[in-house]
Design an enzyme around this catalytic site. Structure first.
Site, mmCIF file in Angstrom:
data_model
loop_
_atom_site.group_PDB
_atom_site.id
_atom_site.type_symbol
_atom_site.label_atom_id
_atom_site.label_comp_id
_atom_site.label_asym_id
_atom_site.label_seq_id
_atom_site.Cartn_x
_atom_site.Cartn_y
_atom_site.Cartn_z
ATOM 1 N N CYS A 1 3.134 -5.001 16.179
ATOM 2 C CA CYS A 1 2.427 -4.067 16.938
ATOM 3 C C CYS A 1 0.971 -4.379 17.095
ATOM 4 O O CYS A 1 0.445 -4.593 16.086
ATOM 5 C CB CYS A 1 2.634 -2.678 16.411
ATOM 6 N N CYS B 1 3.387 8.423 1.123
ATOM 7 C CA CYS B 1 3.777 7.452 2.354
ATOM 8 C C CYS B 1 3.821 5.931 1.667
ATOM 9 O O CYS B 1 2.881 5.546 1.036
ATOM 10 C CB CYS B 1 2.737 7.409 3.514
ATOM 11 N N CYS C 1 -2.263 1.618 8.160
ATOM 12 C CA CYS C 1 -1.266 0.970 7.165
ATOM 13 C C CYS C 1 -1.657 -0.964 7.269
ATOM 14 O O CYS C 1 -2.035 -1.428 8.356
ATOM 15 C CB CYS C 1 0.181 0.920 8.215
ATOM 16 N N CYS D 1 4.874 -7.353 7.694
ATOM 17 C CA CYS D 1 5.503 -6.756 8.942
ATOM 18 C C CYS D 1 5.973 -7.871 9.947
ATOM 19 O O CYS D 1 4.959 -8.508 10.200
ATOM 20 C CB CYS D 1 5.169 -5.349 9.384
ATOM 21 N N CYS E 1 -1.696 -2.138 14.884
ATOM 22 C CA CYS E 1 -1.510 -2.125 13.138
ATOM 23 C C CYS E 1 -2.000 -3.205 12.507
ATOM 24 O O CYS E 1 -1.776 -4.477 12.759
ATOM 25 C CB CYS E 1 0.232 -1.881 13.196
ATOM 26 N N GLU F 1 0.852 -1.217 -0.136
ATOM 27 C CA GLU F 1 0.144 -0.162 -0.133
ATOM 28 C C GLU F 1 0.895 1.331 0.003
ATOM 29 O O GLU F 1 1.884 1.249 0.578
ATOM 30 C CB GLU F 1 -0.891 -0.078 1.115
#
Length: 347
Positions: A120, A109, A337, A116, A123, A96
């Site tokens: 977290c 961005c 995100c 990932c 997220c 994205e």
């Protein structure tokens, strides 16, 4: 015999392209031509390089490609000041990017990884874990495609999309140099922000590169106890270690550090939390960016109430801390995100 994976020309610097041209029996200027075609004119296919001999291009096409991305989906905010892009890579993986329109210019961005591994809890990028790193060319391609699609120049770049940029350090470094190259689109390093959840060794590696990029730390907590509840990386690096690395970064580069702080209802948004954060940041050349949380349906976290955010800001300001509340853009699209990617792959 196992087939060799084709190398990414868009990830190569000018000297590497010159060496490639010479390796194939061409003059050095052919490498400089290719670099301009790929990074200034932003061609997507080797065949678009009209002043480069076709025979040479056919030879290198056996082992080299120009990386690119394809728009799978685009969401535009009602105010037309933000757009979320879902891009497909050559291998079918999805990433994205977000385009944002400001008075001072357009910001993008970008993602640095597919998924990932930082984990977290608030997220969406971490929901599927880490699939792979992006090449420098794949990170650049997100910017190039958005410029092509919008017809507008990008002047600021934030590496804060999917992934942990410093977990993909070598490709990130190549990306920064290519993005700011005088023969490319020449985005000043001062207009590039690199976000990290606090990988201390890599922060110090970045510092030693003597770049002029802005370092942004995803902090999201006033102390280690709260940070460990929401960010697994906090079990490895304490806030004190991160702050020491930040102070060294500021002293070494002369650049101010930004601390990103997502406001999570009932978790990190009390006035006592603000006072504790202010004490920790006292005397540091920094800026705190308070972020109203973009809620993710798969996560239990909820955004702080408006009055809590403003009170938190007031406490920091009264303590002499430079602070802003991030302007909300794209609240009516999949702004968080990884959110658009997750929705797409879970259809």
């Amino acid at each position: 015999m196992e087939e060799r994976e084709k190398a990414d020309l868009r990830s190569m610097d000018e000297q590497q392209m010159i060496e490639l041209a010479v390796e194939y029996g061409e003059k050095t200027f052919r490498g400089r031509q290719m670099f301009e075609w790929i990074h200034k004119k932003q061609v997507r296919e080797l065949g678009e390089m009209s002043n480069v001999p076709k025979a040479f291009l056919e030879k290198i096409s056996e082992w080299y490609i120009v990386s690119g991305v394809r728009i799978v989906e685009k969401q535009v905010s009602a105010r037309k000041d933000a757009a979320k892009y879902l891009f497909s890579l050559a291998d079918g993986n999805l990433v994205e990017s977000v385009w944002m329109k400001y008075r001072h210019g357009n910001s993008v961005c970008v993602s640095s990884q597919v998924g990932c591994r930082m984990g977290c809890t608030f997220c969406a990028s971490t929901l599927t874990g880490l699939v792979r790193n992006l090449t420098a060319g794949e990170i650049l391609s997100q910017i190039y495609e958005i410029q092509r699609e919008t017809g507008q120049r990008v002047s600021n770049v934030i590496v804060m999309g999917m992934g942990e940029p410093l977990d993909n350090f070598d490709h990130l470094l190549s990306f920064i140099h290519l993005l700011s190259h005088e023969k490319g689109i020449r985005i000043s390093q001062r207009n590039i922000t690199i976000s990290t959840c606090g990988l201390v060794e890599q922060i110090r590696r970045l510092m030693e590169e003597k770049l002029q990029v802005t370092l942004a730390i995803s902090l999201h907590a006033p102390n280690d106890e709260i940070r460990r509840e929401t960010m697994p990386v906090a079990k490895k690096y304490s806030m004190e270690e991160i702050f020491l690395a930040c102070r060294d970064y500021i002293a070494y580069t002369g650049r101010r550090v930004t601390f990103e702080y997502s406001m999570i209802d009932g978790v990190n948004d009390k006035t006592a939390h603000a006072a504790e954060l202010a004490r920790r940041l006292k005397g540091m050349n920094c800026h705190v960016n308070l972020i109203p949380l973009n809620e993710v349906k798969e996560r239990r976290t909820r955004r702080s109430k408006e009055e809590a955010i403003r009170e938190f800001q007031r406490v920091l300001e009264n303590s002499g801390i430079n602070v802003t509340v991030r302007r909300e853009m794209g609240g009516d699209i999949d702004a968080a995100c990884g959110q658009l990617r997750n929705r797409f792959i879970n259809k």
